[in-house]
Design a protein around this motif. Sequence first.
Motif, PDB file in Angstrom:
ATOM      1  N   VAL B 272      -6.878  -1.455   7.413  1.00 40.66           N
ATOM      2  CA  VAL B 272      -5.473  -1.329   7.672  1.00 40.66           C
ATOM      3  C   VAL B 272      -4.801  -1.020   6.451  1.00 40.66           C
ATOM      4  CG1 VAL B 272      -3.876  -3.727   8.003  1.00 40.66           C
ATOM      5  CG2 VAL B 272      -6.481  -3.364   9.460  1.00 40.66           C
ATOM      6  N   THR B 273      -4.792  -1.251   5.477  1.00 38.07           N
ATOM      7  CA  THR B 273      -4.344  -1.411   4.142  1.00 38.07           C
ATOM      8  C   THR B 273      -3.426   0.482   4.505  1.00 38.07           C
ATOM      9  OG1 THR B 273      -4.547  -2.992   3.376  1.00 38.07           O
ATOM     10  CG2 THR B 273      -3.274  -1.881   2.159  1.00 38.07           C
ATOM     11  N   GLY B 274      -4.807   1.678   4.308  1.00 39.51           N
ATOM     12  CA  GLY B 274      -4.548   3.000   4.315  1.00 39.51           C
ATOM     13  C   GLY B 274      -3.592   3.353   5.417  1.00 39.51           C
ATOM     14  N   LEU B 275      -3.856   2.984   6.416  1.00 41.51           N
ATOM     15  CA  LEU B 275      -2.591   3.304   7.546  1.00 41.51           C
ATOM     16  C   LEU B 275      -1.540   2.916   7.670  1.00 41.51           C
ATOM     17  CD1 LEU B 275      -3.030   4.731  10.867  1.00 41.51           C
ATOM     18  CD2 LEU B 275      -3.167   1.987  11.754  1.00 41.51           C
ATOM     19  N   ARG B 276      -1.432   1.164   7.138  1.00 43.71           N
ATOM     20  CA  ARG B 276      -0.388   1.021   7.640  1.00 43.71           C
ATOM     21  C   ARG B 276       0.821   1.457   6.069  1.00 43.71           C
ATOM     22  NH1 ARG B 276      -0.556  -5.021   7.003  1.00 43.71           N
ATOM     23  NH2 ARG B 276      -1.479  -4.106   4.310  1.00 43.71           N
ATOM     24  N   ASP B 277       0.234   1.371   5.130  1.00 36.42           N
ATOM     25  CA  ASP B 277       1.274   2.527   3.537  1.00 36.42           C
ATOM     26  C   ASP B 277       1.225   4.146   4.067  1.00 36.42           C
ATOM     27  OD1 ASP B 277       1.243   0.400   2.136  1.00 36.42           O
ATOM     28  OD2 ASP B 277       0.565   1.058   0.723  1.00 36.42           O
ATOM     29  N   TYR B 278       0.622   4.440   5.380  1.00 41.48           N
ATOM     30  CA  TYR B 278       0.491   6.204   4.601  1.00 41.48           C
ATOM     31  C   TYR B 278       1.730   5.884   6.219  1.00 41.48           C
ATOM     32  CZ  TYR B 278      -0.119  11.015   6.345  1.00 41.48           C
ATOM     33  OH  TYR B 278      -0.065  12.424   6.903  1.00 41.48           O
ATOM     34  N   VAL B 279       1.494   5.209   7.284  1.00 39.20           N
ATOM     35  CA  VAL B 279       3.019   5.217   8.054  1.00 39.20           C
ATOM     36  C   VAL B 279       4.431   5.342   7.356  1.00 39.20           C
ATOM     37  CG1 VAL B 279       3.664   4.252  10.427  1.00 39.20           C
ATOM     38  CG2 VAL B 279       0.942   4.840  10.004  1.00 39.20           C
ATOM     39  N   ASN B 280       4.322   3.569   6.791  1.00 36.28           N
ATOM     40  CA  ASN B 280       5.749   3.227   6.538  1.00 36.28           C
ATOM     41  C   ASN B 280       5.531   4.269   5.324  1.00 36.28           C
ATOM     42  OD1 ASN B 280       5.644   1.578   8.404  1.00 36.28           O
ATOM     43  ND2 ASN B 280       4.270   0.180   6.823  1.00 36.28           N
ATOM     44  N   LYS B 281       4.781   4.599   4.743  1.00 33.23           N
ATOM     45  CA  LYS B 281       5.862   5.540   3.132  1.00 33.23           C
ATOM     46  C   LYS B 281       5.857   6.724   3.213  1.00 33.23           C
ATOM     47  CE  LYS B 281       2.988   2.545  -0.475  1.00 33.23           C
ATOM     48  NZ  LYS B 281       1.814   3.251  -1.390  1.00 33.23           N
ATOM     49  N   SER B 282       5.436   7.759   5.204  1.00 32.13           N
ATOM     50  CA  SER B 282       6.249   8.432   5.712  1.00 32.13           C
ATOM     51  C   SER B 282       6.850   8.272   6.201  1.00 32.13           C
ATOM     52  CB  SER B 282       4.391   9.255   6.533  1.00 32.13           C
ATOM     53  OG  SER B 282       3.487   9.286   5.348  1.00 32.13           O
ATOM     54  N   GLY B 283       7.558   7.073   6.643  1.00 31.55           N
ATOM     55  CA  GLY B 283       8.483   7.361   7.570  1.00 31.55           C
ATOM     56  C   GLY B 283       8.298   7.190   9.148  1.00 31.55           C
ATOM     57  N   PHE B 284       7.207   6.956   8.899  1.00 30.38           N
ATOM     58  CA  PHE B 284       7.044   7.222  10.635  1.00 30.38           C
ATOM     59  C   PHE B 284       6.879   5.968  11.383  1.00 30.38           C
ATOM     60  CE2 PHE B 284       3.728  10.248   9.807  1.00 30.38           C
ATOM     61  CZ  PHE B 284       3.700  11.079  10.263  1.00 30.38           C
ATOM     62  N   LYS B 285       7.721   5.854  12.703  1.00 28.23           N
ATOM     63  CA  LYS B 285       8.692   4.852  13.225  1.00 28.23           C
ATOM     64  C   LYS B 285       7.290   4.059  14.096  1.00 28.23           C
ATOM     65  CE  LYS B 285      11.249   7.431  16.397  1.00 28.23           C
ATOM     66  NZ  LYS B 285      12.155   7.591  18.043  1.00 28.23           N
ATOM     67  N   GLY B 286       5.363   4.964  14.053  1.00 33.88           N
ATOM     68  CA  GLY B 286       5.165   4.212  14.353  1.00 33.88           C
ATOM     69  C   GLY B 286       3.943   5.367  14.944  1.00 33.88           C
ATOM     70  N   VAL B 287       3.040   5.312  15.881  1.00 38.93           N
ATOM     71  CA  VAL B 287       1.502   5.645  15.786  1.00 38.93           C
ATOM     72  C   VAL B 287       1.780   5.806  17.839  1.00 38.93           C
ATOM     73  CG1 VAL B 287       0.870   5.345  13.750  1.00 38.93           C
ATOM     74  CG2 VAL B 287       0.071   3.651  15.653  1.00 38.93           C
ATOM     75  N   VAL B 288       1.079   7.059  18.448  1.00 36.94           N
ATOM     76  CA  VAL B 288       0.227   6.696  19.717  1.00 36.94           C
ATOM     77  C   VAL B 288      -1.355   7.109  19.679  1.00 36.94           C
ATOM     78  CG1 VAL B 288       0.815   9.323  19.790  1.00 36.94           C
ATOM     79  CG2 VAL B 288       1.006   8.269  21.850  1.00 36.94           C
ATOM     80  N   LEU B 289      -1.516   6.659  20.104  1.00 31.34           N
ATOM     81  CA  LEU B 289      -3.097   7.524  20.038  1.00 31.34           C
ATOM     82  C   LEU B 289      -4.222   7.871  21.206  1.00 31.34           C
ATOM     83  CD1 LEU B 289      -5.503   4.504  18.665  1.00 31.34           C
ATOM     84  CD2 LEU B 289      -3.976   4.037  20.151  1.00 31.34           C
ATOM     85  N   GLY B 290      -4.760   8.416  21.486  1.00 26.69           N
ATOM     86  CA  GLY B 290      -5.554   8.266  22.799  1.00 26.69           C
ATOM     87  C   GLY B 290      -6.615   7.588  23.007  1.00 26.69           C
TER      88      GLY B 290
END
Lengths: 543, 543
Positions: B272-290
């Motif tokens: 959870v921490t790894g994903l959250r920081d990657y997305v937030n520190k990179s400035g993505f609005k969110g994620v999409v997955l299949g």
Amino acid sequence: MQDLTLVMAQLDPLVGDIPGNTDLAIETVREACIEHGADIVVLPELFLTGYPPEDLLFRPSMEKRLREARVRMAEKIARDVLVIVGYPGRREGKLYNLAGLLYNGEWQEEYAKQALPNYQVFDEQRYFSPGQETLVFKHKGVRLGILICEDIWEDAPVAQARKAGADILITLNASPYHQDKPAERLRLLAGRAEQVKCPLVYVNQIGGQDDLVFDGGSAVVDAKGQLKVQAPYWQVGLMPAQFIKTKKGWEPRAGEVEPEVDPEESLYCALVTGLRDYVNKSGFKGVVLGLSGGIDSALSLAIAVDALGPQRVQAVMMPYHYTSEISKEDAAKQAKMLGVHYEVLPIAPIVEAFDDTLAESFAGTPRDTTEENLQSRVRGTLLMAISNKKGVMVLTTGNKSEMAVGYATLYGDMVGGYNALKDVYKTWVYRLAKWRNTQEPAIPERVIERPPSAELAAGQQDSDSLPPYDTLDAILSRYIEGDMSAEAIIDAGFDRDDVYQVVKLVDRSEYKRRQAPIGVRVTPRGFGRDRRYPIVNGWQPGE
Amino acid sequence: MQDLTLVMAQLDPLVGDIPGNTDLAIETVREACIEHGADIVVLPELFLTGYPPEDLLFRPSMEKRLREARVRMAEKIARDVLVIVGYPGRREGKLYNLAGLLYNGEWQEEYAKQALPNYQVFDEQRYFSPGQETLVFKHKGVRLGILICEDIWEDAPVAQARKAGADILITLNASPYHQDKPAERLRLLAGRAEQVKCPLVYVNQIGGQDDLVFDGGSAVVDAKGQLKVQAPYWQVGLMPAQFIKTKKGWEPRAGEVEPEVDPEESLYCALVTGLRDYVNKSGFKGVVLGLSGGIDSALSLAIAVDALGPQRVQAVMMPYHYTSEISKEDAAKQAKMLGVHYEVLPIAPIVEAFDDTLAESFAGTPRDTTEENLQSRVRGTLLMAISNKKGVMVLTTGNKSEMAVGYATLYGDMVGGYNALKDVYKTWVYRLAKWRNTQEPAIPERVIERPPSAELAAGQQDSDSLPPYDTLDAILSRYIEGDMSAEAIIDAGFDRDDVYQVVKLVDRSEYKRRQAPIGVRVTPRGFGRDRRYPIVNGWQPGE
């Protein structure tokens, strides 16, 4: 008058294949004795494992396999010749980068590399402990000072070997090519030899290993720094050098010296060698590439044909609405010129199927780069289908300028196993295309002359979204190879907006480069293990 | 009785953002003084640049920016508190990994890290020279022995600091998490403190940086190795520790100690921490997955929702002929359970368009994995179109078992910016899914119970082409983390054919892993900078 024949074995090992490299060593020594009457044969650094072996060095049977290899070498080369060969070895729990000396069926001595490079593409301190001792080995009256690669780029190891009485310095190398490296290396050899007033023998390997390519150019310089013998670049082979004992000491006789190669030829050979070795060492039947009518794919096709022959290369044109007639004509023309299998797969029906599927999801949104990327990904998927079905590798064709600024589509034009142009700036793509055509026409002239376009939208040209390539490449090389800041590049005379646009694009595209195929490194700073930037990165360009 | 309040600042820096990290340091010290009456505040290793800064260390203004940062810190923290913070710095041309000591607006001393890790994920010898001197700094009557991270994993630096009179050892760390690391680290701290009979303060950072994730767990142990204070894992925050002077010396008072976290919870928090920081520190609005109806995407969805909240996560089901009804039902059910945006995009019309386009080229060839890969690539292309159009990152959902043996499609299910499960074996995917459901149901039970299938062909199950996952994972972990040979794994009781199949698949799939998205490293050997294998590789498995 006493004399001595030393043979430089400029070979192309396969990383990890210890039995195969050992066979090659044994065969090479035999040939050096029979053909050249060798007294000494020198093979490259870490030859028995190939360079760089990377984390294969942690495999538990690495030592056992190398021990067996050395036993076999000793059995098979029990004759009056001194063999000097590189391999890794452990002493008291520590791993060293060694040169072993074999004579008359007995291993005599080992030298451990003292200077371990841990910069650029090199990670030797991840694996090796530094040697602490000079080795000067006396053989047939001549004292040989043994050194390995990085040792001669530093002052101390060379000076110590000379001080310990070396008559001739012998260095085993695995020194990767980049543009200007051959000249830089010759300057170094001349300088070192002159500095310590001692002849120097430099043996380098040949061939491609993943993103590295080795150019050979093994050489002998005399105590004045004069080049006396040099093996050809880009060719496997044995090069003998004669030494005679004079009043002044052991001196190399003048032998064959490779004429200087022009920079275009040198670079072109690097690309051909890198691609050929990647495809052949990986066991692919051949390659397939998308031929767009543009210069990158046209040059890639020429390189592929030169590397593998036309029978092992196929080209696919995948036109869409934005593909111009001249692109279709030129692609077909080049495929015919070079005699490669060629097919045309229009992508419109597939793109439309995607558009239909996404229509509801995208309702009310304007067209943007999404639709451009989609075209590119349809093409990538078609190439991968051909690759899967026919067992050929997709050759990626993007250049360094594009990879730098992210002007490429992940899973689109970036698909593939290997990219010959990955580290070649667009301005050099043009230089190489022109140079290649001076040898024998391989690229339709119109491909070289027309303005570059990705043809992903109506009337699109690269210059719509990027500075002209000569400006772009000048900024990029200052930023990437030159490690200059944005402000320093502006001070050097470039437009502020251009510089900040380019530098920000480079920083922002790291995530794309991480998923890019590998390709031949030909600059002093390629993308890959050479340039280790974080993806998540809060650094702001400026000073 | 004399006493002292030391505050451990367990913070989450952004790599490269020196001004931002400096602001955070200043704010943190102020809070530590106001809230806790701190005498000493300790921040993590290389905090001002973030860890690891990698080749940003070569940026020309790195030193200038750090100098400005330290001037600003000194101006803003001109008070009666000792601040100890990590940053890189140059002396006589050499770069060091430093801890700086700031008191009352003046920088007092600097300590240079002596032990520089250059193994696993670490490349510190690429950048830093080793420090040669112990630093014991006297502050308010207590002698503080300063150390940095790897220093305490070796004997000498700790022993020297103690010998130089340290009353308390203080270590600044950027120590990445992997499974079992928290326990391993506590054993180390206890052992070192006991060995030199000296209390030890250990301050670690928090958060994700590319493939690394830091778990915190900052701690104080007393001179007997007893854990006296411990900050929570996986949380940013300040943790005070009191020291009192007794006849025996300075002793830590018992404070808050984090209860042991079970391994599933610890691992889940890492993801959870790894994903959250990657997305937030990179400035993505969110994620999409299949969302396929399988367990990998189901667990990935739960992690994404826990990391980002349901509003920032969207799921897409992309059914084809081989997609079962229960897959469709379970995907829809989970999306509803978790409250995420969900859409269904059937891929048959697109696959047919590809088949039609390739029909002539593939005439006479049998169906094979080409057609399976094609389905996967159509899905990947749809996800990337949504990503491009909506500015959300594609979350990749493959697990470590798949990435190891190459049971994944390049440019298909491997597309995406980040993969939370990249370093999680399939057997652990099940454990985590079950554990997550014990907290609050997040994954339909049927997803966990049904046999795994890629659903790329009729009636397909993973066990058709691979050993069962418990066997596969047992072989893989011995080969990858254990560095065991094929023969040694067979000797440990595994089937010969299984072992050779698996080991060969791992070796052969290196090219795929090189193009895989990054993801959270949670084992002692993740794929990435942790395991550097050549792609072109002639090594044969065996002993």
